[in-house]
Design an enzyme around this catalytic site. Structure first.
Site, short mmCIF file in Angstrom:
data_model
loop_
_atom_site.label_atom_id
_atom_site.label_comp_id
_atom_site.label_asym_id
_atom_site.label_seq_id
_atom_site.Cartn_x
_atom_site.Cartn_y
_atom_site.Cartn_z
N LYS A 1 39.03 27.79 49.27
CA LYS A 1 37.80 27.13 48.82
C LYS A 1 37.76 27.27 47.29
O LYS A 1 36.74 27.59 46.70
CB LYS A 1 36.57 27.79 49.47
CG LYS A 1 35.28 27.02 49.31
CD LYS A 1 35.29 25.63 49.93
CE LYS A 1 34.09 24.82 49.44
NZ LYS A 1 34.13 23.42 49.88
N TYR B 1 34.25 40.52 53.43
CA TYR B 1 33.75 41.66 54.20
C TYR B 1 34.12 42.99 53.52
O TYR B 1 34.27 44.02 54.18
CB TYR B 1 34.31 41.65 55.63
CG TYR B 1 33.87 40.46 56.48
CD1 TYR B 1 33.00 39.50 56.00
CD2 TYR B 1 34.33 40.31 57.79
CE1 TYR B 1 32.60 38.41 56.77
CE2 TYR B 1 33.93 39.23 58.57
CZ TYR B 1 33.08 38.28 58.05
OH TYR B 1 32.69 37.21 58.84
N ASP C 1 37.31 34.23 60.36
CA ASP C 1 36.38 34.64 61.41
C ASP C 1 35.73 33.40 62.01
O ASP C 1 35.67 33.21 63.23
CB ASP C 1 35.33 35.56 60.78
CG ASP C 1 34.51 36.33 61.82
OD1 ASP C 1 34.83 36.24 63.02
OD2 ASP C 1 33.55 37.02 61.43
N ASP D 1 36.64 31.44 65.87
CA ASP D 1 35.64 31.15 66.90
C ASP D 1 35.67 29.67 67.26
O ASP D 1 35.56 29.28 68.43
CB ASP D 1 34.22 31.52 66.44
CG ASP D 1 33.84 32.94 66.80
OD1 ASP D 1 34.74 33.80 66.84
OD2 ASP D 1 32.64 33.19 67.06
N ASP E 1 36.25 23.63 54.52
CA ASP E 1 35.40 22.64 55.19
C ASP E 1 36.26 21.54 55.82
O ASP E 1 36.03 21.14 56.96
CB ASP E 1 34.33 22.07 54.24
CG ASP E 1 34.81 21.93 52.80
OD1 ASP E 1 35.97 22.27 52.52
OD2 ASP E 1 34.03 21.45 51.95
MG MG Z 1 33.75 36.59 64.89
#
Ligand code: MG
Ligand code: NAI
Length: 376
Positions: free
Chosen positions: A195, A143, A252, A256, A228
């Protein structure tokens, strides 16, 4: 228990859009009550009307001097941004990310908490004690906002580049933060999410910094897991998790997933911290503005309330913060649940129940104290 050194803290509230407005209102009521009952500190709230409606009027998500306005506050209590009609990348970068990045809130702490009375989609949750924290790198990574578009003049042949940025300093500070947090927990384990098999530059640097920093924390057990595999691990072996540190995008997504496993996105709390305290930190539920249920009084306020508890921790008011967390558990255990959790309670019902639970706990604590006074 009361908190020491009574003070009035100045907090900027930015309800933003959609259910953000409803849950911030609820959170303020609950936090005020917790402070009234525990110690003499208080919050003086200043509400700032920034967000998508403000954008409609001014063409900006917040004023040009928005960060200067916020700089003088002790903390920021945030709802959510995003509303149909304003592109999501405009609303997010114009307000939430502008604050996180402008104030170098580089550590995003997202506890995954399981509450009594809430059904988890995980069968294991009924019989296993589950409790972990996702620590998200909040200033760079995927980001960082670096890239460009329109690199091809040919119609239908547009090219976009979105670059991740990983710095040794950025990796090291979030990892030290996560190690320090792991040290405070019963299970002193830190899992790094990577990763590096596919992303051979940024993620390999991430792994190397993790290995180097780990040497300074011999008392913390460490492991490195591919993102993953980590998604599967959240579902299949969540009892092995304590603190999980991950890059901006990976954390992020995983947080969730964590909140969905705990029962609802509406439960999840988050703190965007500037650990050096050079700038105010920001506390907000993980969820967004939920346009599908906004304005109907049915938003779950628990994520926002629990984010408020993280704010009280940050302001040095742990007794009030713990009281808020205990009230949340008491209310879910009593079955006062919003629709996302399969209940029929409104935002207002849950808020009232939280206030009642705070009062009840404070009263019984008071009685307990009175009990130990010697009788003559
Ligand atoms: Mg989020
Ligand atoms: P969302 O989190 O707003 O909603 C996802 C689902 O969860 C919806 O079904 C919603 O009804 C439900 N939900 C969310 N919060 C809830 C609550 N408190 N109580 C009960 N149910 C709840 O995510 P979505 O739909 O992807 O995005 C909607 C808008 O929010 C977009 O404009 C997006 O950009 C923005 N957004 C903003 C964030 C922020 O300000 N930090 C974070 C995520 C999204």
């Amino acid at each position: 228990m009361t908190d020491p050194a009574p003070r009035t803290f100045r907090v900027a509230s930015i309800p933003g859009d959609g259910v953000g407005r409803e849950v911030v209102d609820a959170g303020r009521v609950v936090l005020d009550e917790a402070l009234r009952l525990h110690g003499a500190s208080a919050v003086e709230w200043t509400e700032l009307p920034w967000g998508s409606a403000y954008y409609g009027e001014t063409g900006r998500m917040m004023p040009t001097d928005g960060l200067e306005v916020l700089q003088d506050f002790d903390a920021i209590y945030f709802g959510a941004v995003g509303w149909p009609g304003v592109p999501d990348h405009v609303s997010l970068w114009g307000l939430r990310l502008a604050i996180c990045q402008g104030f170098d809130q580089w550590a995003n702490v997202r506890p995954v908490r399981f509450h009594p009375g809430v059904t988890s989609p995980l069968r294991k949750a009924d019989t296993t004690e589950l409790d972990w924290v996702v620590v998200r790198e909040n200033s760079e990574g995927e980001y960082a906002g670096l890239g460009g578009r329109n690199l091809s003049a040919r119609t239908g042949g547009e090219v976009a580049v979105q670059t991740s940025l990983f710095t040794e300093v950025g990796c090291e500070r979030i990892m030290r933060f996560a190690f320090d947090l792991a040290r405070t927990r019963d299970r002193k384990t830190l899992t790094s999410v990577t990763k590096s098999n596919a992303q051979q530059y940024g993620m390999v640097l991430w792994d190397e910094v993790f290995a180097r920093v780990a040497a300074d924390y011999p008392d913390v057990e460490t492991e490195s897991v591919l993102v993953d595999a980590m998604a599967a691990r959240f579902v299949l072996r969540p009892e092995t998790l304590s603190v999980v540190v991950a890059s901006n995008l990976n954390a992020d997504i995983l947080s969730d997933l964590g909140s969905a496993l705990a029962g609802s996105l509406g439960l999840a709390a988050s703190a965007n911290l500037n650990p050096e305290r050079r700038y105010p930190s920001m506390f907000e539920p993980v969820h967004g503005s939920a346009p599908d249920i906004a304005g109907q009084g049915m938003a779950n306020p628990v994520g926002a309330v629990a984010s408020g508890a993280l704010m009280l921790d940050h302001l040095g008011l742990p007794a009030a913060a713990d009281a808020v967390r205990a009230a949340i558990d008491a209310v879910t255990a009593a079955g006062v649940l919003t629709r996302d959790l399969g209940g029929a309670a409104t935002t207002e019902d849950v808020t009232a129940a939280l206030v009642a639970a705070l009062r009840e706990a404070a009263t019984s604590e008071h009685l307990e104290k009175a009990d130990v006074v010697p009788q003559h």
